[in-house]
Design an enzyme around this catalytic site. Structure first.
Site, short mmCIF file in Angstrom:
data_model
loop_
_atom_site.label_atom_id
_atom_site.label_comp_id
_atom_site.label_asym_id
_atom_site.label_seq_id
_atom_site.Cartn_x
_atom_site.Cartn_y
_atom_site.Cartn_z
CG ASP A 161 -1.85 -1.27 1.19
OD1 ASP A 161 -2.17 -1.60 0.00
OD2 ASP A 161 -2.14 -1.67 2.30
CD GLU A 162 4.71 -0.72 -0.22
OE1 GLU A 162 3.94 -0.82 -0.98
OE2 GLU A 162 5.33 -1.38 0.41
CE LYS A 213 2.42 -2.69 -4.32
NZ LYS A 213 2.17 -2.18 -3.00
N GLY A 267 -4.51 -4.39 -3.78
CA GLY A 267 -5.51 -3.41 -4.07
C GLY A 267 -4.90 -2.11 -4.40
CG HIS A 268 -1.87 -2.12 -7.02
ND1 HIS A 268 -1.04 -2.81 -7.59
CD2 HIS A 268 -1.78 -2.81 -5.71
CE1 HIS A 268 -0.11 -3.52 -6.97
NE2 HIS A 268 -0.59 -3.57 -5.79
CB THR A 280 -6.51 -10.36 1.76
OG1 THR A 280 -6.00 -11.53 0.92
CG2 THR A 280 -5.57 -9.32 1.90
NE ARG A 334 6.07 -31.67 -6.78
CZ ARG A 334 7.27 -32.57 -6.37
NH1 ARG A 334 7.91 -32.78 -6.85
NH2 ARG A 334 7.23 -33.05 -5.10
CD GLN A 345 0.79 -8.93 -2.39
OE1 GLN A 345 1.56 -9.64 -3.20
NE2 GLN A 345 -0.46 -8.74 -2.80
CB ALA A 377 -6.97 -0.27 -1.81
CB THR A 424 -9.73 -6.26 3.80
OG1 THR A 424 -8.63 -5.39 3.96
CG2 THR A 424 -9.42 -7.58 3.11
CB VAL A 427 2.54 16.35 -3.48
CG1 VAL A 427 4.03 16.44 -3.04
CG2 VAL A 427 2.33 16.87 -4.62
#
Ligand code: GDP
Ligand code: IMO
Ligand code: MG
Length: 435
Positions: free
Chosen positions: A13-14, A16, A40-41, A131, A145, A226, A303, A305, A418
């Site tokens: 959540d930075e 991205k 969640g982007h 999540t 596998r 993530q 974004a 949950t 900003v």
């Protein structure tokens, strides 16, 4: 021609999504390479907000190809819903605009059910706070596998064989171990037969496509999900996600050779957040006046949950882990505007772990929990930054803060953000242009 990887440097959540959307302007391909719809982007373009969980954040541009690599795990129902919601907004995702790797694994209904059942069964101190999207159980099957790939879905007899082989064991565990509802073979077969028809035109070989693009001189942007501290190997295990989130996985998760990566940009929130359980040394717990201000001013709610994100000061230890683990060549510092109005701002420079100084996150989870940040303090600024459009117009204290982050990490910001909008960005250096 350049290939640029964007990754989260903290616990996700930075920002991205915002930065990927912005950089897509210079790219021909935007590639997700790991994770699934746990991501969640968020993008804000012309005042409109979009949240993508599985479709790459480059989708709003007309002439770009969005790619879902083999390292991603796909819940086809969620993907199709996301496509339908874009169509409602007038943006049709055609096969020319999106490519899905036939090697990507599918999140099956039993994965999601097992994820939720397992979390519910854990005691409070053991919960990961997932999540609930089926991420862990799906990657478990991939490594074990016994997973179902997108390519299998395209082959009805193979799909039937794989599903039948899996379902008895899954239902046994759901019923006997967790006392949860079993899944229904016929219902899944019907549902996934429809998905197969709808997704077939999008499926192909991602590695071959990206290789051709690179040789043709096209620009490729890799979109991490993530963040570094959620990496399955290098994060705060077991309070992590189930994939490698660091830049090395851009190659593995798409079939692109490591020698072709030119830049790795780390998205760095100007403070720190975490959603879910696990160690967070610079946390300012709920009720702390500054922590609550960051949470409210930064609108720090998940974004995916909607959960309240935990907030804290900038953590230089976490930032330096990200520099090392990802081989960062630049930062995109986001949410600098949220710090406006703070008289003093703290930055953690190292940890004190039971009397021992640490410059990296301890691998031992007990020690990671015991880590106490060692802070230094700098002056804040009062001006709001949301209308600033050039680095020179930032208040001197904001410039000093950025410089301090650079001095602590050895990495300069390439981008400063900003505000959530595409235009609320100061581009100091374009990673797609040769250094
Ligand atoms: P991601 O998962 O890394 O893409 O980040 P999220 O979308 O989950 O969370 C980032 C949030 O911050 C979103 O609501 C963005 O719209 C918002 N955002 C991104 N950059 C900035 C910024 O520079 N300032 C502010 N105030 N908000 C931002
Ligand atoms: P983006 O891409 C923040 C966290 C969950 C939980 C842990 C494991 O938007 O930055 P999982 O469902 O993956 O098994 O949950 O990881 N988590 C995230 N936190 N941002 C994300 O994605 C996340 N994806 C997973 O909260 O703590
Ligand atoms: Mg997010």
């Amino acid at each position: 021609m350049a290939s640029v990887v964007v990754v989260g440097t903290q616990w996700g959540d930075e920002g991205k999504g915002k930065i990927v959307d912005l950089l897509t302007r210079y790219a021909d391909f935007v590639v997700r390479f790991q994770g699934g719809n746990n991501a969640g982007h968020t993008l804000v373009v012309d005042g409109k907000q979009y949240i993508f969980h599985i479709i790459p954040s480059g989708i709003l541009y007309e002439d770009k190809t969005c790619v879902i690599g083999n390292g991603v795990i796909i819940d086809p129902g969620v993907l199709l819903k996301e496509m339908a919601s874009l169509a409602e907004k007038g943006l049709t995702v055609t096969p020319g605009k999106m490519l899905i790797s036939s090697n990507a694994h599918l999140i099956m209904p039993y994965h999601q059910r097992l994820d939720v059942a397992r979390e519910n069964a854990l005691s409070k101190d053991k919960k990961i706070g997932t999540t609930g999207r089926g991420i862990g159980p799906c990657y478990v099957d991939k490594v074990g596998r016994v997973g179902v790939k997108v390519g299998d879905l395209m082959d009805p007899s193979l799909f039937k064989e794989k599903l039948e082989a899996a379902i008895d064991e899954k239902n046994f565990v759901l019923k006997k171990q967790f006392n949860a509802e079993p899944v229904d073979l016929a219902a899944i077969t019907d549902e996934f037969t429809r998905y197969a028809e709808q997704l077939a035109p999008f499926v192909g070989n991602v590695s071959v496509t990206l290789d051709k693009a690179r040789k043709a001189g096209q620009n490729i942007l890799f979109e991490g999900a993530q963040g570094t501290q959620l990496d399955i190997d290098h994060g705060t295990y077991p309070f992590v996600t189930s994939s490698n989130t660091i830049a090395g996985n851009a190659c593995i998760g798409s079939g692109f050779g490591p020698s072709h990566i030119d830049e790795v940009i780390g998205i760095l929130k100007a403070y720190t957040t975490r959603v879910g359980e696990g160690p967070f040394p610079t946390e300012l717990p709920e009720g702390d006046a500054i922590g609550d201000t960051l949470q409210q001013k930064g609108h720090e709610y998940g974004a995916t949950t909607g959960r309240r994100r935990r907030c804290g000061w900038f953590d230089g230890v976490v930032a330096n882990d990200a520099v090392r683990l990802n081989g960062l060549t630049g930062f995109a510092v986001t949410k600098l505007d949220v710090l406006s109005g703070m008289k003093k701002i703290k930055l953690a420079t190292q940890y004190d772990v039971e009397g021992t100084p640490y410059e990296y996150m301890p691998e031992n989870i007990r020690l990671a929990r015991a880590a106490k940040p060692v802070y230094e303090e700098v002056d804040g600024w009062s001006d709001e930054l949301t209308d600033v459009r050039s680095y020179d117009d930032l208040p001197q204290e904001a410039k000093s803060y950025l410089k301090r982050v650079e001095d602590l990490t050895g990495i300069a910001p390439a981008i400063v953000s900003v505000g959530p909008g595409r235009e609320q960005t100061l581009m100091l250096r374009n990673p797609f242009e040769k250094k």
